[in-house]
Motif scaffolding. Structure first.
Motif, PDB file in Angstrom:
ATOM      1  N   ASP A 207      38.041  53.445  51.300  1.00  0.00           N
ATOM      2  CA  ASP A 207      38.167  51.992  51.473  1.00  0.00           C
ATOM      3  C   ASP A 207      37.106  51.246  50.666  1.00  0.00           C
ATOM      4  O   ASP A 207      37.390  50.206  50.067  1.00  0.00           O
ATOM      5  CB  ASP A 207      38.067  51.614  52.947  1.00  0.00           C
TER       6      ASP A 207
ATOM      7  N   ASP B 226      50.927  42.491  40.421  1.00  0.00           N
ATOM      8  CA  ASP B 226      51.015  43.945  40.428  1.00  0.00           C
ATOM      9  C   ASP B 226      52.392  44.390  39.929  1.00  0.00           C
ATOM     10  O   ASP B 226      53.306  43.582  39.750  1.00  0.00           O
ATOM     11  CB  ASP B 226      50.726  44.504  41.816  1.00  0.00           C
TER      12      ASP B 226
ATOM     13  N   LYS C  10      38.117  51.250  47.019  1.00  0.00           N
ATOM     14  CA  LYS C  10      39.191  50.292  46.792  1.00  0.00           C
ATOM     15  C   LYS C  10      38.639  48.874  46.722  1.00  0.00           C
ATOM     16  O   LYS C  10      39.025  48.084  45.849  1.00  0.00           O
ATOM     17  CB  LYS C  10      40.223  50.373  47.933  1.00  0.00           C
ATOM     18  N   LEU C  11      37.720  48.563  47.599  1.00  0.00           N
ATOM     19  CA  LEU C  11      37.117  47.234  47.619  1.00  0.00           C
ATOM     20  C   LEU C  11      36.312  46.983  46.349  1.00  0.00           C
ATOM     21  O   LEU C  11      36.400  45.904  45.749  1.00  0.00           O
ATOM     22  CB  LEU C  11      36.225  47.077  48.845  1.00  0.00           C
TER      23      LEU C  11
ATOM     24  N   VAL D 286      37.973  43.602  38.853  1.00  0.00           N
ATOM     25  CA  VAL D 286      39.261  43.529  38.174  1.00  0.00           C
ATOM     26  C   VAL D 286      39.066  42.939  36.789  1.00  0.00           C
ATOM     27  O   VAL D 286      38.433  41.896  36.633  1.00  0.00           O
ATOM     28  CB  VAL D 286      40.246  42.660  38.989  1.00  0.00           C
TER      29      VAL D 286
ATOM     30  N   THR E 176      46.688  37.974  38.598  1.00  0.00           N
ATOM     31  CA  THR E 176      47.392  39.122  38.048  1.00  0.00           C
ATOM     32  C   THR E 176      48.484  39.528  39.024  1.00  0.00           C
ATOM     33  O   THR E 176      48.301  39.477  40.235  1.00  0.00           O
ATOM     34  CB  THR E 176      46.445  40.308  37.807  1.00  0.00           C
TER      35      THR E 176
ATOM     36  N   ASN F 213      36.779  48.348  43.417  1.00  0.00           N
ATOM     37  CA  ASN F 213      37.709  48.201  42.305  1.00  0.00           C
ATOM     38  C   ASN F 213      38.349  46.819  42.288  1.00  0.00           C
ATOM     39  O   ASN F 213      38.594  46.258  41.231  1.00  0.00           O
ATOM     40  CB  ASN F 213      38.793  49.279  42.351  1.00  0.00           C
ATOM     41  N   LYS F 214      38.626  46.275  43.448  1.00  0.00           N
ATOM     42  CA  LYS F 214      39.196  44.925  43.510  1.00  0.00           C
ATOM     43  C   LYS F 214      38.192  43.883  43.037  1.00  0.00           C
ATOM     44  O   LYS F 214      38.568  42.867  42.466  1.00  0.00           O
ATOM     45  CB  LYS F 214      39.638  44.590  44.932  1.00  0.00           C
ATOM     46  N   MET F 215      36.918  44.144  43.252  1.00  0.00           N
ATOM     47  CA  MET F 215      35.883  43.184  42.853  1.00  0.00           C
ATOM     48  C   MET F 215      35.665  43.199  41.349  1.00  0.00           C
ATOM     49  O   MET F 215      35.226  42.214  40.775  1.00  0.00           O
ATOM     50  CB  MET F 215      34.567  43.497  43.580  1.00  0.00           C
TER      51      MET F 215
ATOM     52  N   THR G  88      38.850  38.772  35.048  1.00  0.00           N
ATOM     53  CA  THR G  88      38.192  37.739  35.827  1.00  0.00           C
ATOM     54  C   THR G  88      36.883  37.378  35.156  1.00  0.00           C
ATOM     55  O   THR G  88      36.179  38.230  34.642  1.00  0.00           O
ATOM     56  CB  THR G  88      37.910  38.208  37.271  1.00  0.00           C
TER      57      THR G  88
END
Length: 86
Positions: A10, A33, A13-14, A20, A31, A16-18, A23
């Protein structure tokens, strides 16, 4: 999967989202998916069509697309419409 492994997953994943791509500071680029893009394409009546082409022909398509300022898909669509109409 152990509880600690799930927490690590988790966290990755967090993170990786930060980070992106696309940005910038103060600007967020929206974006879509792959699933959402596929749904939008289907709603527009677009169907994926894979074929094998000569490398020389592909280079000509890319050059024509660059010259017209559009993408290769648009160029192929217009050329196919002209060819089928003839």
């Amino acid at each position: 999967m152990r509880k600690t492994d799930l927490a690590k997953y988790d966290a990755k994943k967090l993170m990786n989202k930060m980070t992106v791509p696309g940005t910038e500071f103060g600007k967020a680029v929206v974006t879509i998916d792959k699933r959402e893009q596929r749904r939008l394409d289907q709603a527009a009546g677009l169907v994926p069509f894979a074929t094998k082409l000569n490398a020389e022909l592909v280079a000509q398509l890319h050059a024509l697309a660059k010259e017209q300022g559009s993408d290769v898909g648009t160029v192929v669509t217009t050329l196919l419409k002209k060819a089928l109409a003839a």
